[in-house]
Each structure stands twice: as C-alpha cells, then as structure tokens.
Write a protein that holds these residues in place. Structure first.
Motif, PDB file in Angstrom:
ATOM      1  N   THR A   1     -50.790  38.108  16.725  1.00 33.49           N
ATOM      2  CA  THR A   1     -51.187  36.591  16.289  1.00 33.49           C
ATOM      3  C   THR A   1     -50.822  36.195  15.252  1.00 33.49           C
ATOM      4  O   THR A   1     -50.899  36.545  14.101  1.00 33.49           O
ATOM      5  CB  THR A   1     -52.614  36.635  16.551  1.00 33.49           C
ATOM      6  N   VAL A   2     -49.767  35.042  15.376  1.00 35.63           N
ATOM      7  CA  VAL A   2     -49.213  34.379  14.224  1.00 35.63           C
ATOM      8  C   VAL A   2     -50.215  33.151  13.758  1.00 35.63           C
ATOM      9  O   VAL A   2     -50.084  32.116  14.768  1.00 35.63           O
ATOM     10  CB  VAL A   2     -47.837  34.057  14.481  1.00 35.63           C
ATOM     11  N   LYS A   3     -50.963  33.242  12.861  1.00 41.61           N
ATOM     12  CA  LYS A   3     -51.888  32.182  12.552  1.00 41.61           C
ATOM     13  C   LYS A   3     -50.991  30.983  12.230  1.00 41.61           C
ATOM     14  O   LYS A   3     -50.392  30.948  11.115  1.00 41.61           O
ATOM     15  CB  LYS A   3     -52.948  32.534  11.683  1.00 41.61           C
ATOM     16  N   GLU A   4     -51.263  29.994  12.719  1.00 34.27           N
ATOM     17  CA  GLU A   4     -50.480  28.626  12.423  1.00 34.27           C
ATOM     18  C   GLU A   4     -51.578  28.009  11.861  1.00 34.27           C
ATOM     19  O   GLU A   4     -52.548  27.630  11.945  1.00 34.27           O
ATOM     20  CB  GLU A   4     -50.282  27.777  13.657  1.00 34.27           C
ATOM     21  N   VAL A   5     -50.972  27.405  10.362  1.00 35.20           N
ATOM     22  CA  VAL A   5     -51.851  26.560   9.543  1.00 35.20           C
ATOM     23  C   VAL A   5     -51.334  25.059   9.675  1.00 35.20           C
ATOM     24  O   VAL A   5     -50.199  24.904   9.271  1.00 35.20           O
ATOM     25  CB  VAL A   5     -51.808  27.093   8.030  1.00 35.20           C
ATOM     26  N   TRP A   6     -52.170  24.402  10.137  1.00 34.51           N
ATOM     27  CA  TRP A   6     -51.702  22.880  10.449  1.00 34.51           C
ATOM     28  C   TRP A   6     -52.346  21.896   9.398  1.00 34.51           C
ATOM     29  O   TRP A   6     -53.687  22.134   9.132  1.00 34.51           O
ATOM     30  CB  TRP A   6     -52.201  22.232  11.712  1.00 34.51           C
ATOM     31  N   GLN A   7     -51.731  21.225   8.564  1.00 34.18           N
ATOM     32  CA  GLN A   7     -52.156  20.332   7.604  1.00 34.18           C
ATOM     33  C   GLN A   7     -52.490  18.888   8.136  1.00 34.18           C
ATOM     34  O   GLN A   7     -51.693  18.326   8.878  1.00 34.18           O
ATOM     35  CB  GLN A   7     -51.238  19.776   6.418  1.00 34.18           C
ATOM     36  N   GLU A   8     -53.964  18.653   8.340  1.00 36.10           N
ATOM     37  CA  GLU A   8     -54.117  17.282   9.101  1.00 36.10           C
ATOM     38  C   GLU A   8     -53.854  16.179   8.151  1.00 36.10           C
ATOM     39  O   GLU A   8     -54.221  16.214   6.874  1.00 36.10           O
ATOM     40  CB  GLU A   8     -55.582  17.542   9.479  1.00 36.10           C
ATOM     41  N   GLY A   9     -53.282  15.264   8.842  1.00 39.33           N
ATOM     42  CA  GLY A   9     -52.970  13.822   8.104  1.00 39.33           C
ATOM     43  C   GLY A   9     -53.434  12.753   8.906  1.00 39.33           C
ATOM     44  O   GLY A   9     -53.490  12.823  10.220  1.00 39.33           O
ATOM     45  N   ARG A  10     -53.566  11.633   8.415  1.00 43.13           N
ATOM     46  CA  ARG A  10     -53.577  10.318   8.874  1.00 43.13           C
ATOM     47  C   ARG A  10     -52.818   9.266   8.595  1.00 43.13           C
ATOM     48  O   ARG A  10     -52.220   9.054   7.380  1.00 43.13           O
ATOM     49  CB  ARG A  10     -55.119   9.662   8.802  1.00 43.13           C
ATOM     50  N   GLY A  11     -52.322   8.514   9.524  1.00 44.96           N
ATOM     51  CA  GLY A  11     -51.308   7.409   9.239  1.00 44.96           C
ATOM     52  C   GLY A  11     -51.568   6.175  10.143  1.00 44.96           C
ATOM     53  O   GLY A  11     -52.524   6.229  11.121  1.00 44.96           O
ATOM     54  N   THR A  12     -50.593   5.051   9.947  1.00 41.31           N
ATOM     55  CA  THR A  12     -50.625   3.869  10.686  1.00 41.31           C
ATOM     56  C   THR A  12     -49.292   3.679  11.411  1.00 41.31           C
ATOM     57  O   THR A  12     -48.210   3.743  10.329  1.00 41.31           O
ATOM     58  CB  THR A  12     -51.115   2.646  10.111  1.00 41.31           C
ATOM     59  N   ILE A  13     -49.021   3.277  12.454  1.00 43.15           N
ATOM     60  CA  ILE A  13     -47.784   3.069  13.071  1.00 43.15           C
ATOM     61  C   ILE A  13     -47.748   1.850  13.875  1.00 43.15           C
ATOM     62  O   ILE A  13     -48.874   1.158  14.156  1.00 43.15           O
ATOM     63  CB  ILE A  13     -47.202   4.219  13.914  1.00 43.15           C
ATOM     64  N   THR A  14     -46.780   1.392  13.967  1.00 42.02           N
ATOM     65  CA  THR A  14     -46.265  -0.263  14.457  1.00 42.02           C
ATOM     66  C   THR A  14     -46.176  -0.061  15.980  1.00 42.02           C
ATOM     67  O   THR A  14     -46.523  -0.854  16.773  1.00 42.02           O
ATOM     68  CB  THR A  14     -45.238  -1.173  13.942  1.00 42.02           C
ATOM     69  N   SER A  15     -45.991   1.273  16.506  1.00 46.94           N
ATOM     70  CA  SER A  15     -45.704   1.519  17.973  1.00 46.94           C
ATOM     71  C   SER A  15     -45.651   3.150  17.978  1.00 46.94           C
ATOM     72  O   SER A  15     -45.448   3.674  16.743  1.00 46.94           O
ATOM     73  CB  SER A  15     -44.112   0.858  18.299  1.00 46.94           C
ATOM     74  N   PHE A  16     -45.430   3.755  19.388  1.00 38.92           N
ATOM     75  CA  PHE A  16     -45.427   4.880  19.673  1.00 38.92           C
ATOM     76  C   PHE A  16     -43.891   5.537  19.920  1.00 38.92           C
ATOM     77  O   PHE A  16     -43.913   6.569  20.329  1.00 38.92           O
ATOM     78  CB  PHE A  16     -46.346   5.255  20.665  1.00 38.92           C
TER      79      PHE A  16
END
Length: 258
Positions: A166-181
């Motif tokens: 198992t390769v442990k994946e470390v995800w750095q959580e972030g937050r942001g704002t966008i005008t569209s998807f």
C-alpha cells in the motif's frame, strides 16, 4: 428536471448503465457486480443508488486506499463480503537488477492484450515490487498473455491480498473560490497558476481528468473528479461548498504534489 441535468453530457451512457443495474437489482433481487470504476464513476453510482431503501451499494478495490474500485449493488437484506467483489492480486516478476518497470509501461502491456481498462484496478509500484489488482475472471488470461513489459521479460502470478503493498497517499486539503467549474479555472485555483499557463498545459495533452486526457479548457469539472497535471502533480475535487455573496463557488480540494 431530468436526472441527466445533474451530470455531464458525455456521462449519459454511463448513467443509463447505472439505472439499468439499479432496476435489475430491484426487480430480480439479484446482485450486480460492476467492472472497476474511477472515482468520478463511483460518485455517480453513489448519487444514483445511495440512499435507496431497497438497494445497498458497496465499493472495493483490494484495499481501503484503493482508487479504482468495483461496485456491488445488492438487495438491502444482503450483507456483501470482500470475496463477493471477485478480485485477484497479481505480482509482476522480472529482473529488477537490470530493468525498471513504470506505471505507463505496465498499463500499455495490459491494454495490448485486448482487455479494456475497466478490467484492471490499481497498479501498485513500490520499490521493486510491481503489483496489480484485476477482475478474477480475467486473471488467468493476463498471466498467460503478458510476457514482457517494456524491455523486461516478466512472469505474472497470483499472490494473497495479505501481501499487497500500500502506497500511502498524503493529500493536502485546501479551500478556494472559483468563478466557474471550467477545467482551466479549477486547476489555476488549485495550483496557483495563471489561466493562460493552465490552458497551454491542457491543450498540450498534459492534463488528465479521471485518468483520461482532456484537451478542452472549457471541460466542466465536478465533485470527486481526479486531476493529473504533468510536472505539477495530482489533485481532486473533494466537495463543492456553495456560493459566496459575489456568486463565486467555494470548493474544497486535495492536493498531492510530485
């Protein structure tokens, strides 16, 4: 409002399949096991089947951290077991002293024997160990027909899941704002790049969404999409949190840098 309006146009065929699976389980009281699904497809299945009092859906790909998983739709009174997902773990044996096997090389060899990508789960490369999770029904075919990867001669054999790396994946959580998807807008926000730079990467074939190259900057992104940008790493859309007073969208994302 049509159910299709909640998803992308190109996902309609897959949505139809999910609705057929759901109906099959509802009316025949039998289980339905799918091929391997990417994270976005898993999201669609959960959206269409989850919360149903008549049907339960579970996902498994060989390990808790698996990215690609098979879905099992069962009547509500059935308690699924891991064996019900019909998976096997294969290991690629090769002369690691003289050769190196990469993920693209192994995937190329697997696709070269005529099976579709949906029959394969995660490819795990950890130090000199090369493993892959496959549907049990194709395992013997893979073992017999994949005899080389790149320049390396290989032998493939089934091994117990207790030996999975198992390769442990470390995800750095972030937050942001966008005008569209739009894809260029989302990636510019997550990687803190200019839209012009992101558009160049997209049009140059350097961006994958759910493991598929996407070359349209206007591609509409959604929850549980997984992105890969050559030279910058991977990220995923974790959730959409609603809109701000200025009509921007608030998102939560996971970032995994190279």
């Amino acid at each position: 409002m049509s159910i299709y309006e909640h998803f992308r146009k190109e996902e309609r065929t897959f949505i139809d399949h999910v609705l057929e699976w759901k109906q099959q389980v509802e009316y025949s009281y039998t289980s339905k096991l799918t091929d391997f699904l990417d994270p976005r497809e898993q999201y669609i299945v959960r959206s269409l089947v989850g919360g149903n009092d008549e049907i339960n859906v579970s996902f498994f790909g060989g390990h808790d951290t698996s990215e690609r998983k098979r879905a099992l739709l069962v009547p509500a009174y059935v308690e699924p077991m891991e064996d019900d997902f019909s998976l096997l773990l294969l290991e690629v044996k090769y002369a690691s002293k003289f050769h190196t096997i990469t993920h693209p090389q192994l995937l190329g060899a697997l696709m070269g024997i005529g099976l579709k990508r949906q029959k394969y789960g995660d490819i795990i490369i950890s130090n000199d160990a090369v493993q892959l999770v496959v549907s049990k029904e194709v395992a013997s075919f893979v073992e017999m027909n994949v005899t080389s990867v790149g320049r390396a001669k290989v032998a493939i054999e089934s091994i117990p899941f207790s030996t999975i790396h198992t390769v442990k994946e470390v995800w750095q959580e972030g937050r942001g704002t966008i005008t569209s998807f739009r894809l260029d807008v989302v990636l510019a926000e997550i990687f803190h790049l200019s839209r012009q730079k992101v558009q160049m990467l997209i049009k140059g074939g350097a961006v994958k969404v759910n493991h598929k190259i996407v070359e349209q900057p206007s591609f509409e992104c959604g929850e549980d999409d997984l992105f890969s940008v050559r030279g910058y790493g991977r990220c995923k859309m974790l959730s959409i949190e609603g809109q701000t007073k200025r009509d921007k969208w608030k998102i939560t994302y996971g970032l995994q840098k190279n």
